[in-house]
Design an enzyme around this catalytic site. Structure first.
Site, PDB file in Angstrom:
ATOM      1  N   TYR A 114     -61.484  -9.182 -26.522  1.00 38.20           N
ATOM      2  CA  TYR A 114     -62.645  -8.893 -25.545  1.00 38.20           C
ATOM      3  C   TYR A 114     -63.817  -7.831 -26.054  1.00 38.20           C
ATOM      4  O   TYR A 114     -64.978  -8.362 -25.850  1.00 38.20           O
ATOM      5  CB  TYR A 114     -61.887  -8.061 -24.185  1.00 38.20           C
ATOM      6  N   GLY A 131     -66.732 -11.592  -7.821  1.00 37.14           N
ATOM      7  CA  GLY A 131     -67.194 -10.050  -8.500  1.00 37.14           C
ATOM      8  C   GLY A 131     -68.593 -10.081  -8.513  1.00 37.14           C
ATOM      9  O   GLY A 131     -69.352 -10.327  -7.443  1.00 37.14           O
TER      10      GLY A 131
HETATM   11  N1  LIG Z   1     -65.610  -5.323 -13.827  1.00 38.00           N
HETATM   12  C1  LIG Z   1     -66.060  -4.306 -14.653  1.00 38.00           C
HETATM   13  O1  LIG Z   1     -65.705  -3.333 -14.616  1.00 38.00           O
HETATM   14  C2  LIG Z   1     -66.842  -4.779 -15.738  1.00 38.00           C
HETATM   15  C3  LIG Z   1     -67.203  -3.858 -16.737  1.00 38.00           C
HETATM   16  C4  LIG Z   1     -68.109  -4.444 -17.945  1.00 38.00           C
HETATM   17  C5  LIG Z   1     -68.481  -5.616 -17.963  1.00 38.00           C
HETATM   18  N2  LIG Z   1     -67.875  -6.448 -16.758  1.00 38.00           N
HETATM   19  C6  LIG Z   1     -68.342  -7.974 -17.373  1.00 38.00           C
HETATM   20  O2  LIG Z   1     -68.979  -8.292 -15.946  1.00 38.00           O
HETATM   21  C7  LIG Z   1     -68.647 -10.034 -16.012  1.00 38.00           C
HETATM   22  C8  LIG Z   1     -68.416 -10.200 -14.707  1.00 38.00           C
HETATM   23  O3  LIG Z   1     -66.984  -9.842 -14.476  1.00 38.00           O
HETATM   24  P1  LIG Z   1     -66.332  -9.055 -13.011  1.00 38.00           P
HETATM   25  O4  LIG Z   1     -66.253  -7.844 -13.243  1.00 38.00           O
HETATM   26  O5  LIG Z   1     -67.354  -9.853 -11.754  1.00 38.00           O
HETATM   27  O6  LIG Z   1     -65.048  -9.926 -12.888  1.00 38.00           O
HETATM   28  P2  LIG Z   1     -64.651 -11.348 -12.221  1.00 38.00           P
HETATM   29  O7  LIG Z   1     -64.825 -11.192 -10.361  1.00 38.00           O
HETATM   30  O8  LIG Z   1     -63.370 -11.654 -12.707  1.00 38.00           O
HETATM   31  O9  LIG Z   1     -65.538 -12.345 -12.489  1.00 38.00           O
HETATM   32  C9  LIG Z   1     -65.578 -13.104 -13.635  1.00 38.00           C
HETATM   33  C10 LIG Z   1     -66.123 -14.440 -13.369  1.00 38.00           C
HETATM   34  O10 LIG Z   1     -65.982 -15.316 -14.420  1.00 38.00           O
HETATM   35  C11 LIG Z   1     -65.581 -16.620 -14.422  1.00 38.00           C
HETATM   36  N3  LIG Z   1     -64.737 -17.345 -15.374  1.00 38.00           N
HETATM   37  C12 LIG Z   1     -63.993 -16.888 -16.526  1.00 38.00           C
HETATM   38  N4  LIG Z   1     -63.568 -17.507 -17.037  1.00 38.00           N
HETATM   39  C13 LIG Z   1     -64.500 -18.777 -16.957  1.00 38.00           C
HETATM   40  C14 LIG Z   1     -64.571 -20.181 -17.710  1.00 38.00           C
HETATM   41  N5  LIG Z   1     -63.787 -20.335 -18.594  1.00 38.00           N
HETATM   42  N6  LIG Z   1     -65.438 -20.679 -16.981  1.00 38.00           N
HETATM   43  C15 LIG Z   1     -66.156 -20.876 -15.885  1.00 38.00           C
HETATM   44  N7  LIG Z   1     -66.142 -19.471 -15.357  1.00 38.00           N
HETATM   45  C16 LIG Z   1     -65.049 -18.407 -15.779  1.00 38.00           C
HETATM   46  C17 LIG Z   1     -64.452 -16.272 -13.311  1.00 38.00           C
HETATM   47  O11 LIG Z   1     -63.862 -17.313 -12.642  1.00 38.00           O
HETATM   48  P3  LIG Z   1     -62.378 -17.543 -11.858  1.00 38.00           P
HETATM   49  O12 LIG Z   1     -62.653 -16.810 -10.607  1.00 38.00           O
HETATM   50  O13 LIG Z   1     -62.268 -18.971 -11.968  1.00 38.00           O
HETATM   51  O14 LIG Z   1     -61.608 -16.816 -12.921  1.00 38.00           O
HETATM   52  C18 LIG Z   1     -65.296 -15.295 -12.596  1.00 38.00           C
HETATM   53  O15 LIG Z   1     -66.153 -15.904 -11.553  1.00 38.00           O
HETATM   54  C19 LIG Z   1     -67.826 -10.025 -16.902  1.00 38.00           C
HETATM   55  O16 LIG Z   1     -68.671 -10.647 -18.230  1.00 38.00           O
HETATM   56  C20 LIG Z   1     -67.278  -9.109 -17.661  1.00 38.00           C
HETATM   57  O17 LIG Z   1     -67.087  -8.918 -19.055  1.00 38.00           O
HETATM   58  C21 LIG Z   1     -67.123  -6.304 -15.961  1.00 38.00           C
END
Ligand SMILES: NC(=O)c1ccc[n+]([C@@H]2O[C@H](COP(=O)([O-])OP(=O)(O)OC[C@H]3O[C@@H](n4cnc5c(N)ncnc54)[C@H](OP(=O)(O)O)[C@@H]3O)[C@@H](O)[C@H]2O)c1
Length: 282
Positions: free
Chosen positions: A164, A14
């Site tokens: 969350y 991501g």
């Molecule tokens: N996507 C959106 O619309 C959005 C909106 C607002 C905020 N955010 C924030 O953006 C950030 C990144 O999210 P993303 O959208 O890029 O989603 P993503 O692709 O699911 O990325 C999340 C990352 O966090 C890792 N992770 C989760 N639990 C973990 C753990 N216990 N230890 C180590 N790594 C862990 C995941 O690893 P795995 O691959 O192993 O699961 C993945 O690499 C998050 O903090 C999220 O809250 C996202």
């Protein structure tokens, strides 16, 4: 960014992975954190290939486990003599209450406690490398949330939504409290809502959440585009002095009223320090 070291949690997928590509393209040494070695190695190779920068390394750690976070911090301190940018990006959204190895609710532990501990354990190295930056990836989901100090781990009643949203408010409260402590050190800390982004985020949620994400997918921002704001916050000279700010994409914005609750911020810090046993090491 040549000669600078950047650490990105959740760097195997991501927004984190794309931010790692962006920083590596600027010439930085990049370390990504992944809890899964296989996924992490694949991501590190992809980041090297896309950025044409070989100086990209994988560190394996589970942000939901406080001993794993301590091990991660130790490895960073041993491996890198400096740390210029720490991006606390890893995050999770779970449909059911999961308990971590420490006995904590997993969303709060991963999204807040793990990063609280990591940042604190790396502070001296960040200070020694100043000017340096910490960026906490939060969300507009912090709006309307409150910290439920009476049931922080949602033992009485679990709501995925509440877990969350509370964790993302914790990211903002932590940012503001840490910013105050860092004044005058040359280390800054800001937080970012990256937008609504098409990633694997919430992949465990299933049900209506997954259907909604599928329908909205084409209208969501790409991870590559969303990561530009992270790279901007981590590298742009004009933000060198920005401290304790909330950004929505690349623009500074006002965060929620609750995120400015000083008493809540102080209480959260104290509780987090106890839960992570930070006080015994700092
Ligand atoms: N996507 C959106 O619309 C959005 C909106 C607002 C905020 N955010 C924030 O953006 C950030 C990144 O999210 P993303 O959208 O890029 O989603 P993503 O692709 O699911 O990325 C999340 C990352 O966090 C890792 N992770 C989760 N639990 C973990 C753990 N216990 N230890 C180590 N790594 C862990 C995941 O690893 P795995 O691959 O192993 O699961 C993945 O690499 C998050 O903090 C999220 O809250 C996202």
């Amino acid at each position: 960014m040549s000669g600078k070291v950047c650490l990105v949690t959740g760097g195997n997928s991501g927004i984190g992975k794309e931010a790692a590509v962006g920083l590596a393209r600027l010439g930085a040494t990049v370390a990504i954190v992944s809890r899964d070695r296989t996924k992490g190695e694949a991501a590190a190779s992809e980041i090297r290939r896309k950025s044409q920068n070989e100086d990209v390394n994988l560190l394996v750690a589970d942000l939901s486990s406080m001993s794993s976070v301590r091990q991660l911090a130790q490895t960073v301190l041993e491996k890198y003599s400096r740390l210029d940018v720490l991006i606390n990006n890893a995050g999770t959204y779970l449909p059911k209450r999961v308990v971590t190895v420490d006995g904590y609710e997993a969303v709060f532990a991963t999204n807040h406690l793990g990063h609280f501990l990591l940042a604190n354990l790396l502070l001296d190295r960040l200070k020694a490398s100043a000017p340096s930056r910490i960026i906490n990836v939060t969300s507009d989901a912090h709006r309307g949330a409150e910290i439920d100090f009476e049931d922080l781990m949602q033992e009485k009643k679990f709501s995925a939504f509440k877990a969350y949203h509370q964790s993302k408010l914790a990211n903002v409260l932590f940012t503001y409290q840490l910013a105050k402590r860092l004044e005058g050190t040359g280390v800054t800390v800001n937080c970012l809502h990256p937008g609504v982004v098409r990633t694997g985020f919430g992949k465990d949620m299933g049900g209506l959440f997954s259907i909604g994400v599928k329908i909205m997918g084409p209208f969501m921002m790409s991870a590559e585009k969303a990561a530009r704001a992270l790279v901007y916050l981590g590298s742009s000279p004009e933000l060198e002095r920005a401290n304790g700010k909330f950004f929505s994409k690349s623009k500074e914005r006002e965060s929620s009223r609750e995120s400015h609750d000083q008493a809540a911020a102080e209480r959260l810090w104290q509780v987090s320090a106890e839960l992570t046993r930070l006080s015994s090491t700092s």
